[in-house]
Design a protein around this motif. Structure first.
Motif, mmCIF file in Angstrom:
data_model
loop_
_atom_site.group_PDB
_atom_site.id
_atom_site.type_symbol
_atom_site.label_atom_id
_atom_site.label_comp_id
_atom_site.label_asym_id
_atom_site.label_seq_id
_atom_site.Cartn_x
_atom_site.Cartn_y
_atom_site.Cartn_z
ATOM 1 N N MET A 116 -48.073 -51.809 43.318
ATOM 2 C CA MET A 116 -46.879 -51.071 43.017
ATOM 3 C C MET A 116 -46.447 -51.298 41.557
ATOM 4 O O MET A 116 -46.172 -50.352 40.851
ATOM 5 C CB MET A 116 -45.767 -51.483 43.967
ATOM 6 N N PHE A 117 -46.382 -52.566 41.130
ATOM 7 C CA PHE A 117 -45.973 -52.876 39.763
ATOM 8 C C PHE A 117 -47.156 -53.302 38.909
ATOM 9 O O PHE A 117 -46.997 -54.047 37.955
ATOM 10 C CB PHE A 117 -44.922 -53.994 39.763
ATOM 11 N N ARG A 118 -48.331 -52.876 39.253
ATOM 12 C CA ARG A 118 -49.520 -53.247 38.508
ATOM 13 C C ARG A 118 -49.413 -52.709 37.082
ATOM 14 O O ARG A 118 -49.191 -51.532 36.861
ATOM 15 C CB ARG A 118 -50.762 -52.688 39.179
ATOM 16 N N GLY A 119 -49.554 -53.603 36.111
ATOM 17 C CA GLY A 119 -49.493 -53.206 34.711
ATOM 18 C C GLY A 119 -48.089 -52.840 34.255
ATOM 19 O O GLY A 119 -47.915 -52.106 33.287
ATOM 20 N N ALA A 120 -47.078 -53.324 34.942
ATOM 21 C CA ALA A 120 -45.707 -52.946 34.613
ATOM 22 C C ALA A 120 -45.224 -53.608 33.327
ATOM 23 O O ALA A 120 -44.394 -53.050 32.631
ATOM 24 C CB ALA A 120 -44.775 -53.318 35.751
ATOM 25 N N LEU A 121 -45.740 -54.760 32.989
ATOM 26 C CA LEU A 121 -45.273 -55.479 31.805
ATOM 27 C C LEU A 121 -46.432 -55.608 30.819
ATOM 28 O O LEU A 121 -47.196 -56.554 30.850
ATOM 29 C CB LEU A 121 -44.738 -56.863 32.192
ATOM 30 N N GLU A 122 -46.542 -54.641 29.956
ATOM 31 C CA GLU A 122 -47.589 -54.637 28.948
ATOM 32 C C GLU A 122 -46.995 -55.055 27.613
ATOM 33 O O GLU A 122 -45.765 -55.050 27.449
ATOM 34 C CB GLU A 122 -48.199 -53.243 28.856
ATOM 35 N N PRO A 123 -47.830 -55.425 26.634
ATOM 36 C CA PRO A 123 -47.304 -55.879 25.332
ATOM 37 C C PRO A 123 -46.387 -54.877 24.647
ATOM 38 O O PRO A 123 -45.391 -55.264 24.046
ATOM 39 C CB PRO A 123 -48.565 -56.123 24.511
ATOM 40 N N TRP A 124 -46.652 -53.604 24.752
ATOM 41 C CA TRP A 124 -45.781 -52.641 24.082
ATOM 42 C C TRP A 124 -44.411 -52.562 24.746
ATOM 43 O O TRP A 124 -43.427 -52.217 24.102
ATOM 44 C CB TRP A 124 -46.441 -51.271 23.974
ATOM 45 N N HIS A 125 -44.330 -52.941 26.046
ATOM 46 C CA HIS A 125 -43.030 -53.003 26.712
ATOM 47 C C HIS A 125 -42.185 -54.114 26.106
ATOM 48 O O HIS A 125 -40.971 -53.940 25.897
ATOM 49 C CB HIS A 125 -43.200 -53.259 28.210
ATOM 50 N N LEU A 126 -42.811 -55.254 25.836
ATOM 51 C CA LEU A 126 -42.087 -56.369 25.239
ATOM 52 C C LEU A 126 -41.608 -56.035 23.830
ATOM 53 O O LEU A 126 -40.481 -56.368 23.444
ATOM 54 C CB LEU A 126 -42.965 -57.626 25.220
#
Length: 98
Positions: free
Chosen positions: A1-11
């Motif tokens: 469901m949240f796979r790959g939800a927090l990637e470097p560009w999100h940070l």
């Protein structure tokens, strides 16, 4: 469901939004304030733990029926070298002895 939800560009985007909202000049002050608050919380937690253990030891050593003398007034030190923020602590009175 949240796979790959927090990637470097999100940070990077999150940091950019925080800088835009709070401004780059206020961030160091906010971090300093957060550090002082954490130190105060840590010292208060340690003081409560020490007080609880000393009260337990003092109560077990006293004969039954005798009242314990009140503890000395404590002082909160906000940060090392910060004498303006020091203040005495008003301890609540024990209402169980009425």
């Amino acid at each position: 469901m949240f796979r790959g939800a927090l990637e470097p560009w999100h940070l990077v985007l999150l940091v950019l939004v925080i800088v835009l909202v709070f401004g780059s000049k206020k961030l160091p002050d906010m971090a300093r304030s957060l550090g002082k608050s954490a130190r105060i919380l840590k010292s208060e937690a340690k003081a409560m733990k020490d007080e609880a253990s000393s009260n337990t030891a003092a109560n077990s050593a006293a004969p039954a029926g005798e009242e314990q003398p009140s503890a000395a007034q404590r002082t909160i030190q906000a940060a090392p070298g910060d004498v303006n923020s020091s203040r005495p602590v008003n301890e609540p009175t024990d209402t169980t002895q009425r």
